[in-house]
Scaffold this motif. Structure first.
Motif, PDB file in Angstrom:
ATOM      1  N   UNK A  90      23.413  -8.576   7.581  1.00  0.00           N
ATOM      2  CA  UNK A  90      23.758  -7.201   7.927  1.00  0.00           C
ATOM      3  C   UNK A  90      24.973  -6.768   7.103  1.00  0.00           C
ATOM      4  N   UNK A  91      24.884  -5.587   6.466  1.00  0.00           N
ATOM      5  CA  UNK A  91      26.019  -5.087   5.687  1.00  0.00           C
ATOM      6  C   UNK A  91      26.169  -3.592   5.935  1.00  0.00           C
ATOM      7  N   UNK A  92      27.407  -3.138   6.104  1.00  0.00           N
ATOM      8  CA  UNK A  92      27.733  -1.736   6.349  1.00  0.00           C
ATOM      9  C   UNK A  92      28.548  -1.219   5.169  1.00  0.00           C
ATOM     10  N   UNK A  93      28.106  -0.111   4.579  1.00  0.00           N
ATOM     11  CA  UNK A  93      28.795   0.402   3.395  1.00  0.00           C
ATOM     12  C   UNK A  93      30.161   0.978   3.763  1.00  0.00           C
ATOM     13  N   UNK A  94      31.054   1.162   2.786  1.00  0.00           N
ATOM     14  CA  UNK A  94      32.427   1.617   3.079  1.00  0.00           C
ATOM     15  C   UNK A  94      32.509   2.964   3.780  1.00  0.00           C
ATOM     16  N   UNK A  95      31.504   3.816   3.589  1.00  0.00           N
ATOM     17  CA  UNK A  95      31.518   5.129   4.245  1.00  0.00           C
ATOM     18  C   UNK A  95      30.993   5.066   5.676  1.00  0.00           C
ATOM     19  N   UNK A  96      30.393   3.937   6.067  1.00  0.00           N
ATOM     20  CA  UNK A  96      29.832   3.801   7.408  1.00  0.00           C
ATOM     21  C   UNK A  96      28.563   4.606   7.595  1.00  0.00           C
ATOM     22  N   UNK A  97      27.845   4.886   6.518  1.00  0.00           N
ATOM     23  CA  UNK A  97      26.640   5.721   6.609  1.00  0.00           C
ATOM     24  C   UNK A  97      25.352   4.944   6.361  1.00  0.00           C
ATOM     25  N   UNK A  98      25.453   3.689   5.909  1.00  0.00           N
ATOM     26  CA  UNK A  98      24.259   2.900   5.608  1.00  0.00           C
ATOM     27  C   UNK A  98      24.438   1.478   6.135  1.00  0.00           C
ATOM     28  N   UNK A  99      23.540   1.066   7.013  1.00  0.00           N
ATOM     29  CA  UNK A  99      23.500  -0.319   7.481  1.00  0.00           C
ATOM     30  C   UNK A  99      22.255  -0.969   6.884  1.00  0.00           C
ATOM     31  N   UNK A 100      22.483  -1.965   6.031  1.00  0.00           N
ATOM     32  CA  UNK A 100      21.367  -2.681   5.404  1.00  0.00           C
ATOM     33  C   UNK A 100      21.110  -3.973   6.163  1.00  0.00           C
ATOM     34  N   UNK A 101      19.847  -4.261   6.398  1.00  0.00           N
ATOM     35  CA  UNK A 101      19.492  -5.467   7.111  1.00  0.00           C
ATOM     36  C   UNK A 101      18.430  -6.259   6.388  1.00  0.00           C
ATOM     37  N   UNK A 102      18.502  -7.566   6.534  1.00  0.00           N
ATOM     38  CA  UNK A 102      17.492  -8.461   5.970  1.00  0.00           C
ATOM     39  C   UNK A 102      17.224  -9.560   6.991  1.00  0.00           C
ATOM     40  N   UNK A 103      15.964  -9.754   7.333  1.00  0.00           N
ATOM     41  CA  UNK A 103      15.565 -10.839   8.238  1.00  0.00           C
ATOM     42  C   UNK A 103      14.634 -11.772   7.499  1.00  0.00           C
ATOM     43  N   UNK A 104      14.979 -13.058   7.538  1.00  0.00           N
ATOM     44  CA  UNK A 104      14.206 -14.051   6.795  1.00  0.00           C
ATOM     45  C   UNK A 104      13.914 -15.244   7.693  1.00  0.00           C
ATOM     46  N   UNK A 105      12.690 -15.778   7.597  1.00  0.00           N
ATOM     47  CA  UNK A 105      12.380 -17.055   8.235  1.00  0.00           C
ATOM     48  C   UNK A 105      12.222 -18.089   7.121  1.00  0.00           C
ATOM     49  N   UNK A 106      12.775 -19.275   7.326  1.00  0.00           N
ATOM     50  CA  UNK A 106      12.789 -20.295   6.267  1.00  0.00           C
ATOM     51  C   UNK A 106      12.793 -21.682   6.867  1.00  0.00           C
ATOM     52  N   UNK A 107      12.493 -22.661   6.037  1.00  0.00           N
ATOM     53  CA  UNK A 107      12.543 -24.061   6.462  1.00  0.00           C
ATOM     54  C   UNK A 107      13.999 -24.533   6.539  1.00  0.00           C
ATOM     55  N   UNK A 108      14.173 -25.728   7.079  1.00  0.00           N
ATOM     56  CA  UNK A 108      15.524 -26.270   7.234  1.00  0.00           C
ATOM     57  C   UNK A 108      16.232 -26.444   5.898  1.00  0.00           C
ATOM     58  N   UNK A 109      15.456 -26.672   4.799  1.00  0.00           N
ATOM     59  CA  UNK A 109      16.066 -26.833   3.472  1.00  0.00           C
ATOM     60  C   UNK A 109      16.217 -25.500   2.752  1.00  0.00           C
ATOM     61  N   UNK A 110      16.019 -24.390   3.492  1.00  0.00           N
ATOM     62  CA  UNK A 110      16.163 -23.025   3.018  1.00  0.00           C
ATOM     63  C   UNK A 110      15.022 -22.579   2.102  1.00  0.00           C
ATOM     64  N   UNK A 111      13.978 -23.359   1.985  1.00  0.00           N
ATOM     65  CA  UNK A 111      12.826 -22.928   1.192  1.00  0.00           C
ATOM     66  C   UNK A 111      11.922 -22.042   2.038  1.00  0.00           C
ATOM     67  N   UNK A 112      11.046 -21.283   1.381  1.00  0.00           N
ATOM     68  CA  UNK A 112      10.120 -20.415   2.098  1.00  0.00           C
ATOM     69  C   UNK A 112       9.090 -21.239   2.852  1.00  0.00           C
ATOM     70  N   UNK A 113       8.542 -20.704   3.932  1.00  0.00           N
ATOM     71  CA  UNK A 113       7.494 -21.424   4.675  1.00  0.00           C
ATOM     72  C   UNK A 113       6.252 -21.616   3.810  1.00  0.00           C
ATOM     73  N   UNK A 114       5.412 -22.547   4.225  1.00  0.00           N
ATOM     74  CA  UNK A 114       4.128 -22.770   3.561  1.00  0.00           C
ATOM     75  C   UNK A 114       3.347 -21.455   3.560  1.00  0.00           C
ATOM     76  N   UNK A 115       2.769 -21.044   2.410  1.00  0.00           N
ATOM     77  CA  UNK A 115       1.986 -19.806   2.371  1.00  0.00           C
ATOM     78  C   UNK A 115       0.852 -19.767   3.390  1.00  0.00           C
ATOM     79  N   UNK A 116       0.392 -20.944   3.830  1.00  0.00           N
ATOM     80  CA  UNK A 116      -0.693 -20.986   4.816  1.00  0.00           C
ATOM     81  C   UNK A 116      -0.174 -20.886   6.254  1.00  0.00           C
TER      82      UNK A 116
END
Length: 560
Positions: A450-476
């Motif tokens: 979560x990041x809020x810009x200096x003007x307080x007008x834009x909140x950017x969000x990113x949600x990710x699910x990943x394995x314990x080693x930070x790699x992406x899940x199996x495509x299947x």
């Protein structure tokens, strides 16, 4: 179930069994000695009660109707302590006597006779037998504080007989709570008992050593429960407000009587104020995390009036595990921690990495909160991850709630570790955190940025699910995930295509929610924490699949 989890559960069962057995043993001894010990011949002082009074409630009670816990009980002239009560919550409030403060609004002596009748009735019905809800440690502590604080109005029309019974009952409350204090449930209940005993040591005749002993026990409990950053160990923002409503009058009573103030009392109060401001939205409401529910604006303002630590809210509470992003009249609060222990998780919510957003005087994105008056079923529903503005994986909660009646609704598994980093640069403040609540069940971590810009007008969000080693899940991997954003009931919405929704406050303040990585669904919702009870609301949901869409990005931008 893994061996280490079975051992952990066995330890929890053993600890609870020991606490219950010790309580029964202590209670048995105290029952035998119920009327032993002397009673005071007078009261020295009546501590102040900072809570607001309502003349309407006072008149309702005079007329035989008790409006407590969202219910109204018509006694039809009978004692409320002799009839069946509508709910456990109602019984807790009735026997806690917090409602007696409203009786201060009564002016006619004949109306005050009702209070005399009620107190006399309670002593006759429950003063002789230590059992049931009336004698749960926290309820007895609340009653002791209420009886001491409002003794002038209670005793205004009392005859000599009631006066003696009242003082005798107060003395027994003190002896009972001294015996049960170490065995009271861990957390707020135990601290409430210590506060009540400190009040009693000042309000009733006591030796200097007794006053010092009560202060010393209070200091120890404050050190255990008030974290270095000022938060409470329950991680519930509302608890700090409730405690300050008692701790502030307690501090003043020590000062007024010329006694040494407990060494930890003032430092703890001074730490709690910044933490309380941290959770305060721009409109004056408290954030809804971990059991927090609605609070009356006048209660919060009453407490903040005594705040001598003024200043901008902290950016983080490192010991309570919360983060805050704020610019001008925009505030974002984020839950970045697990329960501090199983014993302290009875009211904790499975809302890790959930956030709330307020803009101007309105809350836009919230958690569903905890109901003030609803039954146990709704209270447990409100604790689920799906009731929070965060990601749910596999339609399960990130923390496992115990279904054991013996242990109570504590958290026994799931979430154990949360990693948090915070960065600030020309683009604004950014919080990145991940938790392992779904690691054992699905082999996945949830990470939120979560990041809020200096003007307080834009909140950017990113949600990710990943394995314990930070790699992406199996495509299947077909595990389903849903990012939910609960809207406050006052917020209207207007869809602008499958990937954009306008959120509009009553005063016209507007934010555009955008997500290009998935269709935005609008679903019916329940807001549990409204002051009037359960309230219908709406939520935005963005479903995605771990294997094909491991990450979604979304944007909340304010209309300028």
């Amino acid at each position: 179930m893994p061996v280490f989890e079975r051992r952990r559960l066995f330890s929890l069962y053993a600890q609870e069994a020991w606490r219950r057995a010790s309580s029964r043993w202590a209670l048995g001894r105290k029952s035998v000695l119920r009327f032993s010990g002397s009673a005071p011949d007078r009261l020295i002082v009546a501590p102040t009660d900072l809570r607001q009074i309502d003349p309407f409630i006072a008149q309702e009670i005079v007329d035989g109707r008790f409006p407590l816990s969202g219910r109204v009980l018509d006694t039809h002239g009978e004692s409320p302590f002799e009839i069946d009560l509508p709910s456990r919550d109602f019984a807790l409030r009735l026997h806690g006597f917090g409602w007696v403060r409203h009786m201060r609004a009564l002016k006619r002596e004949e109306d005050l006779l009702t209070l005399k009748y009620l107190v006399n009735g309670w002593i006759a019905s429950h003063g002789r037998y230590v059992k049931g809800i009336a004698w749960e440690p926290e309820v007895a502590a609340q009653r002791l504080i209420a009886w001491l604080s409002h003794s002038p109005v209670i005793l205004k029309t009392a005859d000599h007989g009631l006066y003696r019974r009242y003082l005798k009952s107060l003395a027994f409350h003190v002896r009972y709570l001294k015996q049960l204090a170490p065995l009271a449930p861990e957390g707020e209940a135990r601290l409430r008992v210590r506060v009540a005993l400190a009040f009693a040591s000042l309000s009733m005749p006591a030796s200097p050593s007794s006053i010092r002993k009560a202060a010393r026990h209070l200091d120890l409990e404050l050190d255990r429960q008030i974290l270095p950053d000022g938060g409470h160990v329950s991680r519930n923002p509302r608890v700090a407000l409730d405690l300050l409503l008692d701790l502030l009058p307690l501090r003043q009573t020590y000062v007024n009587l010329g006694h040494d103030v407990p060494s930890r009392l003032i430092p703890c109060i001074d730490r709690m104020y910044p933490a309380l401001r941290f959770f305060r939205h721009q409109g004056g409401e408290l954030a809804l995390f971990n059991g927090s529910t609605s609070c009356q604006a006048n209660e919060l303002m009453t407490v903040l009036r005594y705040d001598e630590t003024a200043g901008a809210p902290f950016k983080a509470l490192p010991d309570s595990h919360y983060q805050r992003l704020s610019v001008q009249d925009v505030a974002v609060m984020i839950d970045t921690g697990p329960p501090l222990s199983p014993a302290l998780s009875r009211t904790a919510h499975a809302g890790c990495l959930s956030f709330e957003l307020s803009s101007g005087r309105h809350r836009f994105i919230v958690n569903a909160g905890a109901p003030r008056f609803a039954g146990e079923r709704y209270r447990q529903m409100a604790r689920l991850t799906a009731a929070h503005s965060t990601v749910t994986i596999g339609d399960r909660s990130s923390a496992r709630l115990s279904e054991s009646r013996f242990l109570g609704p504590i958290m026994t598994g799931g979430l154990t570790r949360v990693e948090v980093t915070r960065e600030g640069n020309a683009s604004g403040d950014c919080v990145v955190a991940n938790h392992d609540g779904y690691l054992k069940a699905f082999g996945l971590l949830h990470e939120r940025d979560l990041s809020l810009n200096p003007a307080g007008t834009v909140l950017r969000g990113r949600d990710r699910v990943m394995r314990a080693d930070r790699s992406d899940p199996d495509p299947a991997d077909t595990t389903e995930a849903v990012a939910r954003f609960h809207l406050h009931p006052a917020i209207a919405y207007r869809r602008q295509g499958p990937h954009e929704v306008w959120l509009v406050a009553p005063d016209g303040d507007s934010w555009l929610f955008t997500c290009r990585d998935g269709e935005i669904l609008i679903e019916e919702d329940i807001f549990f924490a409204d002051a009037s009870g359960l309230r219908q609301s709406s939520l935005l949901a963005v479903p995605f699949t771990a294997g094909s869409t491991a990450e979604i990005q979304w944007l909340l931008s304010r209309k300028v």
